[in-house]
Design a protein around this motif. Structure first.
Motif, PDB file in Angstrom:
ATOM      1  N   HIS A  88       2.611   9.156   6.659  1.00 22.48           N
ATOM      2  CA  HIS A  88       2.623   8.457   5.375  1.00 22.48           C
ATOM      3  C   HIS A  88       3.020   7.001   5.572  1.00 22.48           C
ATOM      4  N   HIS A  90       1.720   2.701   4.625  1.00 21.61           N
ATOM      5  CA  HIS A  90       0.868   1.780   3.861  1.00 21.61           C
ATOM      6  C   HIS A  90       0.807   0.495   4.668  1.00 21.61           C
ATOM      7  N   LYS A 211      -6.184  10.985  -1.284  1.00 19.00           N
ATOM      8  CA  LYS A 211      -4.787  10.909  -1.704  1.00 19.00           C
ATOM      9  C   LYS A 211      -4.759  10.891  -3.226  1.00 19.00           C
ATOM     10  N   HIS A 272       6.522  13.047  -0.361  1.00 19.31           N
ATOM     11  CA  HIS A 272       7.854  12.876  -0.965  1.00 19.31           C
ATOM     12  C   HIS A 272       8.473  14.235  -1.336  1.00 19.31           C
ATOM     13  N   ASP A 345       6.590   6.618   4.514  1.00 14.56           N
ATOM     14  CA  ASP A 345       6.225   5.667   3.455  1.00 14.56           C
ATOM     15  C   ASP A 345       6.454   4.225   3.921  1.00 14.56           C
TER      16      ASP A 345
HETATM   17 ZN   LIG Z   1       3.457   6.091  -0.254  1.00 13.79          ZN
END
Ligand SMILES: [Zn+2]
Length: 429
Positions: A88, A90, A211, A272, A345
């Motif tokens: 995960h 970005h 996603k 998450h 993340d």
């Molecule tokens: Zn994310």
């Protein structure tokens, strides 16, 4: 005539064997965790040829014993393990006070260059494979393909195409209506048929997976909560449309109602999973879906909400609440046997600090070995690449990292990776 063919065949064979010899690398590993989950071995040699591992042998194999010679990499005083995998990230983004200004002032092209830099920080931190679950998709597909073609350096990227509902977490927020109109993705959908179209559209343009966001999110600049947002019919349609074209679905979800709905619809992973409770745990264990915990994101946003001053009040409130609840619920899910795949993340946290997640997972009660399994074998399974990634054995990609001492004794060793090889190429030594 046949003599000529034989001569050509011989010269091809000669070329092939001398080519192979030039490309043999022997890695002398003092300690080697070839199969996370099993005990590490001592004093072994990994044989790498043309980007792949061909063999793992006991003892330190000498270069002279290889026909045509070999390059030796001396990691005799290191702990060697498979490249880490973050499910995960970005890569186009890094959270900070300048985000709004940057998106107004920076060209898409410059942003893309910056993501190449973020990708390199990630690779140098020992993360040889990542799943990008939210960037401007066309740019991320281009970066994925450019890395695979060897035009630029970076980790292997599995790139998601996003599908979200109007006003939901995946939709644009926090800017003027005029800008929202410009930035709204073609894959924002409402109702099952529209979401079916959006999933197909994402795959058409290059998505490796879909996603979705079954619940609201912390960083959405709207007071719309972190509970379920997508309806069951929308979730089912996206999962089915994706499955028909051989794609998995990952769902962002905080509250348990949205986790349960996404799991019932058949997603492969929950991102998450902040409020994973008994109902969700039961479904996780029935379906075998993975939880990608992103504890680092929870910690980062909860800290920034208190210490920094660039988030709106609605974002701050969500950040403090969700950020502080994540680790405790993760601990319960892990103890109940839920499959865990490593994910940070990153982008919320700075790229290249991904291994801080490992320390947080250990703090939340997971063993060091289980954390490494989550970041190798489990991650490879989640992206359907178990045949080429996740362990160090013949046939797999030579994605190999090394640290000074055993991370099985101190997980923080992973924060300081000294050696990185991806596909047989050394990126850090
Ligand atoms: Zn994310």
């Amino acid at each position: 005539m046949h003599r000529l063919i034989a001569a050509i065949a011989a010269s091809i064979a000669f070329a092939a064997s001398s080519w192979a010899a030039e490309n043999v690398t022997l890695i002398h590993a003092g300690q080697l965790l070839a199969f996370p989950g099993e005990s590490p071995g001592r004093n072994q040699t990994i044989v790498v040829e043309d980007g792949r591992i061909t063999d793992v042998r006991n003892g330190f194999v000498e270069a002279a014993s290889i026909d045509g010679g070999a390059t030796v990499i001396d990691l005799r005083d290191k702990f060697v393990l498979p490249g880490l995998m973050d499910m995960h990230v970005h890569l186009q983004f890094e959270l900070g006070p300048d985000n709004d200004r940057d998106s107004l002032k920076m060209s898409d092209q410059l942003m893309q260059m910056r993501s190449v830099y973020y990708a390199m920080n990630t690779l140098k931190a020992g993360f040889t494979t990542v799943r990008d679950v939210g960037s401007s998709p066309q740019e991320m597909y281009a970066m994925r393909d450019a890395i695979n073609n060897g035009w630029i350096d970076g980790p292997r990227i599995i790139a998601a195409g996003g599908v979200g509902i109007t006003g939901g977490h995946a939709d644009v927020s926090g800017v003027s209506p005029e800008l929202m109109e410009i930035y709204t993705s073609q894959n924002i959908c409402d109702g099952p048929y529209d979401c079916r179209r959006a999933a197909r559209n994402a795959i058409k343009y290059g998505a490796d997976l879909i996603k979705i966001t079954s619940t609201g999110g912390v960083m959405t600049d709207r007071a719309t909560g972190t509970g379920q947002q997508m309806e069951m019919d929308e979730l089912r349609e996206v999962v089915q449309a994706a499955a028909r074209m051989g794609r998995k679905v990952a769902s962002h979800a905080h509250h348990e109602d949205g986790i349960v709905a996404a799991l019932e619809a058949g997603v492969a992973s929950i991102e998450h999973g902040s409020y994973t409770g008994p109902r969700a745990i039961k479904l996780f264990n029935e379906t075998g879906a993975y939880l990608v915990p992103t504890l680092l994101a929870g910690k980062t946003v909860a800290t920034l909400a208190v210490e920094a001053d660039f988030m709106s009040d609605v974002v701050k409130m969500k950040a403090i609440r969700v950020g502080n609840d994540m680790a405790g619920n993760f601990e319960k899910a892990h103890k109940a046997g839920v499959n865990i795949a490593f994910g940070t993340d990153s982008g919320i946290s700075p790229h290249g600090t991904n291994a801080e997640e490992a320390a947080l997972m250990v703090e939340a009660g997971m063993s060091e070995m289980d954390v490494i399994v989550a970041a190798t074998i489990n991650a490879a399974d989640l992206i359907d690449m178990s045949d080429s990634l996740g362990t160090i054995e013949g046939g797999k990609f030579a994605d190999i990292i090394a640290v000074d001492r055993s991370p099985l004794e101190n997980i923080e060793e992973l924060l300081d990776v000294d050696f990185v090889m991806k596909g047989g190429t050394v990126y850090k030594q």
